[in-house]
Design a protein around this motif. Sequence first.
Motif, mmCIF file in Angstrom:
data_model
loop_
_atom_site.group_PDB
_atom_site.id
_atom_site.type_symbol
_atom_site.label_atom_id
_atom_site.label_comp_id
_atom_site.label_asym_id
_atom_site.label_seq_id
_atom_site.Cartn_x
_atom_site.Cartn_y
_atom_site.Cartn_z
ATOM 1 N N LEU A 239 0.714 -0.991 -0.031
ATOM 2 C CA LEU A 239 -0.092 -0.374 -0.039
ATOM 3 C C LEU A 239 0.866 1.323 -0.168
ATOM 4 C CD1 LEU A 239 -2.582 -1.308 2.752
ATOM 5 C CD2 LEU A 239 -2.810 -1.337 0.256
ATOM 6 N N THR A 240 0.466 2.532 -0.457
ATOM 7 C CA THR A 240 1.125 3.550 -0.625
ATOM 8 C C THR A 240 1.382 4.356 0.571
ATOM 9 O OG1 THR A 240 -0.860 4.915 -1.350
ATOM 10 C CG2 THR A 240 0.307 3.607 -2.898
ATOM 11 N N ASP A 241 0.281 4.384 1.715
ATOM 12 C CA ASP A 241 0.419 5.237 2.686
ATOM 13 C C ASP A 241 -0.266 4.874 4.055
ATOM 14 O OD1 ASP A 241 -2.293 5.944 2.387
ATOM 15 O OD2 ASP A 241 -1.447 7.880 1.131
ATOM 16 N N MET A 242 -0.371 5.460 5.040
ATOM 17 C CA MET A 242 -1.079 5.017 6.383
ATOM 18 C C MET A 242 -2.473 5.058 6.009
ATOM 19 S SD MET A 242 0.786 3.499 8.519
ATOM 20 C CE MET A 242 -0.546 3.656 9.735
ATOM 21 N N LEU A 243 -3.200 6.009 5.273
ATOM 22 C CA LEU A 243 -4.473 6.030 5.339
ATOM 23 C C LEU A 243 -4.962 4.776 4.531
ATOM 24 C CD1 LEU A 243 -7.047 7.665 5.239
ATOM 25 C CD2 LEU A 243 -6.533 8.458 3.342
#
Length: 331
Positions: free
Chosen positions: A196-200
Amino acid sequence: MGLTGSVLAIDAGNSKTDVALLGTDGSVLGSARGGGFQPPMVGTERAIAGLAGIVARAAADAGLGEAPGALAEHVSACLANCDLPIEEERLTEAIAARGWGRTVTVTNDTFALLRSGLPDGSEPAGVAVVCGAGINCAGLAPGGRTARFPAIGRISGDWGGGGHLADEALWWAARSWDGRGERTALADALPAHFGLTDMLELISALHLGDVERGRRYELTPVLFAVADAGDAVARAIVDRQADEVVTMATVALSKLDLLGEEAPVVLGGGVLAARHRLLDDGVRELLAERAPKALARVVQAPPVLGAALLGLDHIAAAPALYERLRAEYPG
């Protein structure tokens, strides 16, 4: 094949269960592995039914068929989530009702770790700390006096274990990502682990079930890797875990009047047995400060070894059986 004098050993942890059926010579006739043992979540009856399936597979592995009836002279069960006296009583009754052996003893799985790290043929004394999916500590003094913790989670004052460490890493990563907390490389490393790309994206995936809750345990090794790379936040979490392990050990040693003795401190469970450098060094350094006579040892053999050794103790087995059994489980 005669089974008189044999032991059915069960080590049931939060994340996995191992069963071993011992012959009269201490050899392992059959074994099986299954899922975790969590009566508080699924109920005692369902949890024991899960054990029964694993026991049946161990019996089949020994060539005894799927429903062999009585298997052993003694059943030695070391179980996670067997923390309170009432739980021990209920689980003993439930296992005895299955008829797997003529006698049954049930205790917390931390005692399996402790026994596996103690010498055979002598009165057991020492302390064990297990840090796997959760964390617990237990100890024995000469004469049989014990030191234990409820080990039920935050309500009993616990901190640490693989699940807790993963949640800590997520908490700090989320606050780093949204600006509420200190910057940490965990904010990039944790979502990257799942592609995944980020924490969101990771928060959403966990919340919506796109990433199964059980996969959080995969983040614990990521935490250690980030800590090894020098990240201050990750290192602080690892340092806290080392402190908690040593705090439990020294409190237990003190309760047993062993703090000033050359007493074994047996360390095990998936987190400690992995021998992560920072955690391993931290535990040994803190033990040297707080319990300088303690003899620390990490046990990497499967904890079912300890359950089996306790079973041999119960039937007063000959020394040759201990030697044969330990040869089956090096480490």
